[in-house]
Enzyme design. Structure first.
Site, short mmCIF file in Angstrom:
data_model
loop_
_atom_site.label_atom_id
_atom_site.label_comp_id
_atom_site.label_asym_id
_atom_site.label_seq_id
_atom_site.Cartn_x
_atom_site.Cartn_y
_atom_site.Cartn_z
N SER A 10 0.82 -1.25 0.00
CA SER A 10 0.08 0.07 0.17
C SER A 10 1.03 1.27 0.03
O SER A 10 1.80 1.50 1.17
CB SER A 10 -0.94 0.25 1.27
N HIS A 35 -0.95 -1.23 -4.26
CA HIS A 35 -2.15 -1.06 -3.91
C HIS A 35 -2.46 0.45 -3.47
O HIS A 35 -1.59 1.21 -2.94
CB HIS A 35 -2.32 -1.78 -2.45
N ASP A 37 -4.87 3.46 -2.25
CA ASP A 37 -5.87 3.96 -1.22
C ASP A 37 -6.46 5.23 -1.49
O ASP A 37 -5.87 6.12 -1.14
CB ASP A 37 -5.29 3.76 -0.10
N MET A 39 -9.13 7.91 -0.47
CA MET A 39 -9.99 8.16 0.54
C MET A 39 -10.45 9.66 0.56
O MET A 39 -9.78 10.48 0.02
CB MET A 39 -9.13 8.18 2.10
N HIS A 71 -8.07 0.77 -4.39
CA HIS A 71 -9.18 0.60 -3.42
C HIS A 71 -9.86 1.91 -3.04
O HIS A 71 -9.29 2.73 -2.60
CB HIS A 71 -8.04 0.20 -2.11
N MET A 73 -12.11 4.03 -1.18
CA MET A 73 -13.12 4.26 0.19
C MET A 73 -13.55 5.73 -0.10
O MET A 73 -13.26 6.77 0.64
CB MET A 73 -12.00 4.25 1.29
N MET A 142 -11.19 -6.43 4.81
CA MET A 142 -10.53 -5.21 5.61
C MET A 142 -10.29 -6.08 6.91
O MET A 142 -11.15 -6.51 7.50
CB MET A 142 -11.32 -3.84 5.93
N ASP A 184 -6.44 -6.85 3.86
CA ASP A 184 -5.74 -5.36 3.99
C ASP A 184 -5.98 -4.99 5.43
O ASP A 184 -7.00 -4.64 5.91
CB ASP A 184 -6.59 -4.59 2.80
C1 DX5 Z 1 -6.51 1.44 5.31
C2 DX5 Z 1 -6.12 1.07 4.17
C3 DX5 Z 1 -4.80 0.06 3.82
C4 DX5 Z 1 -3.61 0.47 4.70
C5 DX5 Z 1 -2.76 -0.55 5.15
O1 DX5 Z 1 -7.57 2.09 5.16
O2 DX5 Z 1 -7.05 0.38 2.97
O3 DX5 Z 1 -4.40 -0.31 2.60
O4 DX5 Z 1 -2.75 1.25 3.98
O5 DX5 Z 1 -1.54 -0.11 5.71
P1 DX5 Z 1 -0.91 -1.14 6.81
O6 DX5 Z 1 -0.48 -2.34 6.25
O7 DX5 Z 1 -0.02 -0.40 7.34
O8 DX5 Z 1 -2.11 -1.54 7.71
ZN ZN Z 2 -6.42 -0.59 1.05
#
Ligand code: DX5
Ligand code: ZN
Length: 235
Positions: A10, A35, A37, A39, A71, A73, A142, A184
């Site tokens: 990620s 990956h 992310d 948000m 991903h 969110m 998750m 994840d």
């Molecule tokens: C959280 C993300 C993850 C996060 C994982 O909302 O979707 O992808 O970056 O990070 P670690 O591996 O540090 O938990």
């Molecule tokens: Zn993620």
């Protein structure tokens, strides 16, 4: 038979001042997917990166053989899906709670030319899969509440992974089509083997990887990725 395990770092935990170099290094260290992310400070309480950044990293990611695993969110999801497809996403996953019409959003991802997936928060039941297995290429569980990197793995995810694996295997028996099972949050070298034994085949790891870079490693992350691979080899 050797199992195929994919590692998806990620980039949330990468050094954004050197993002391109970080991606090249982490993939050359032996990982498979970027990956990504996304948000929105609405569906989750944090704000990160959008299609512009995806477009900026697309060529260098694809040149080193990495898929871009987006991903989402964000809520709503439909308006932004085609933007990520145009920006180079290979896989787009979203949370069922963030779409009013899950079947339509999954179809939109596929119609945009990407692999599609649903993401399940720790307390979100798997029954959202009941009528859409044919439209899903990846299931993402998750193992933390979404919004931040660096959180602790929630152990109840292991049972849920077993349930998701049973659904995927039953579907494979019927159709011959394989659906990937990704996990994840809080994945590290100490728990990745147990997570794989519970049924995951694709592992997101952010802080565990990017927090363990070594200047002495040829590609900065060779040691930590080697540890993850060694743990997976015991499964
Ligand atoms: C959280 C993300 C993850 C996060 C994982 O909302 O979707 O992808 O970056 O990070 P670690 O591996 O540090 O938990
Ligand atoms: Zn993620």
């Amino acid at each position: 038979m050797d199992k195929i395990f994919r590692i998806a770092p990620s980039i949330l935990s990468a050094n954004f001042a050197k993002l391109g170099q970080e991606i090249e290094n982490v993939i050359k260290s032996g990982t498979d997917m970027v990956h990504f992310d996304v948000m929105d400070n609405h569906y989750v309480p944090n704000l990160t990166i959008g299609p512009l950044v995806c477009d900026a990293i697309r060529d260098l990611s694809h040149n080193v053989g990495a898929l871009i695993d987006v991903h989402l969110m964000v809520k709503p999801v439909d308006r932004i899906i085609p933007d990520f497809a145009k920006a180079g996403a290979d896989i787009i996953t979203f949370h069922p709670e963030a779409s009013d019409h899950i079947d339509r959003s999954l179809a939109l991802v596929r119609d945009s030319g990407c692999k599609s997936g649903l993401v399940f928060n720790p307390a979100t039941p798997l029954h959202y899969l009941d009528h859409v297995m044919d439209k899903v290429d990846m299931i993402l569980l998750m193992s933390v509440n979404p919004g931040f990197g660096g959180q602790k793995f929630i152990p109840a995810t292991l049972d849920k992974l077993k349930q998701a694996r049973a659904r995927i295997d039953a579907y494979y028996e019927q159709t011959g089509r394989q659906i990937w099972l990704e996990v994840d949050g809080g994945v590290n070298a100490n728990n990745i083997a147990d997570i794989a034994k519970a049924g995951a085949d694709t592992f997101v790891a952010g802080s565990a990887v990017f927090g363990a870079g070594k200047d002495t490693d040829p590609n900065r992350y060779d040691t930590i990725v080697g540890q993850l691979r060694a743990a997976l080899a015991t499964v």
